[in-house]
Design a protein around this motif. Structure first.
Motif, PDB file in Angstrom:
ATOM      1  N   UNK A 192      -2.233   6.575   4.626  1.00  0.00           N
ATOM      2  CA  UNK A 192      -1.926   7.999   4.702  1.00  0.00           C
ATOM      3  C   UNK A 192      -0.622   8.309   3.970  1.00  0.00           C
ATOM      4  N   UNK A 193       0.442   7.627   4.342  1.00  0.00           N
ATOM      5  CA  UNK A 193       1.746   7.920   3.758  1.00  0.00           C
ATOM      6  C   UNK A 193       2.661   6.725   3.947  1.00  0.00           C
ATOM      7  N   UNK A 194       3.663   6.660   3.070  1.00  0.00           N
ATOM      8  CA  UNK A 194       4.627   5.570   3.148  1.00  0.00           C
ATOM      9  C   UNK A 194       6.001   6.080   2.765  1.00  0.00           C
ATOM     10  N   UNK A 195       7.028   5.493   3.379  1.00  0.00           N
ATOM     11  CA  UNK A 195       8.401   5.766   2.993  1.00  0.00           C
ATOM     12  C   UNK A 195       9.118   4.431   2.884  1.00  0.00           C
ATOM     13  N   UNK A 196       9.775   4.228   1.752  1.00  0.00           N
ATOM     14  CA  UNK A 196      10.450   2.962   1.526  1.00  0.00           C
ATOM     15  C   UNK A 196      11.807   2.949   2.219  1.00  0.00           C
ATOM     16  N   UNK A 197      12.434   1.796   2.184  1.00  0.00           N
ATOM     17  CA  UNK A 197      13.763   1.686   2.778  1.00  0.00           C
ATOM     18  C   UNK A 197      14.753   2.581   2.051  1.00  0.00           C
ATOM     19  N   UNK A 198      14.467   2.884   0.786  1.00  0.00           N
ATOM     20  CA  UNK A 198      15.349   3.759   0.025  1.00  0.00           C
ATOM     21  C   UNK A 198      15.014   5.228   0.140  1.00  0.00           C
TER      22      UNK A 198
END
Length: 117
Positions: free
Chosen positions: A50-56
């Motif tokens: 669905x969605x992803x957010x990186x550490x940055x």
């Protein structure tokens, strides 16, 4: 890392929900380096991204949710969120959060989202 997803429920089409995923037993320095994502699985279907957010802080979405869903994270609170607006019946699924840090992959238990048309 233990993950706990919550915030699902029953909502009418066009409505909104915000899902949360917490890592209560994780320390900040561990949580903050992982890439966090949301996946979902509808009855009879395979689990899908669905969605992803990186550490940055970079984000990525599946095409069908772009412009409607927003993923965010609060490393201080060790949480990741999925704001879901303009919900559609086809968004009905069990939603799972996932953390990836190197070779380590952790999944939370799912939270059910049901969108009535």
């Amino acid at each position: 890392v233990q993950l706990q997803a919550y915030g699902g429920g029953l909502v009418q089409a066009g409505g909104s929900l915000r899902l949360s995923c917490a890592a209560p037993n994780s320390i900040f320095s561990v949580f903050s380096v992982g890439n966090m994502g949301w996946y979902r699985q509808a009855p009879g279907n395979e689990r899908e991204f669905v969605a992803e957010i990186t550490s940055g802080g970079s984000t990525n979405y599946r095409d069908s949710v772009k412009g409607r869903f927003t993923i965010s994270r609060d490393n201080g609170k060790k949480r990741v969120y999925l704001q879901m607006n303009s919900l559609k019946a086809e968004d009905t699924a069990v939603y799972y959060c996932r953390r990836v840090a190197g070779a380590l992959v952790d999944w939370g238990q799912g939270t059910l989202v049901t969108v009535s048309s």
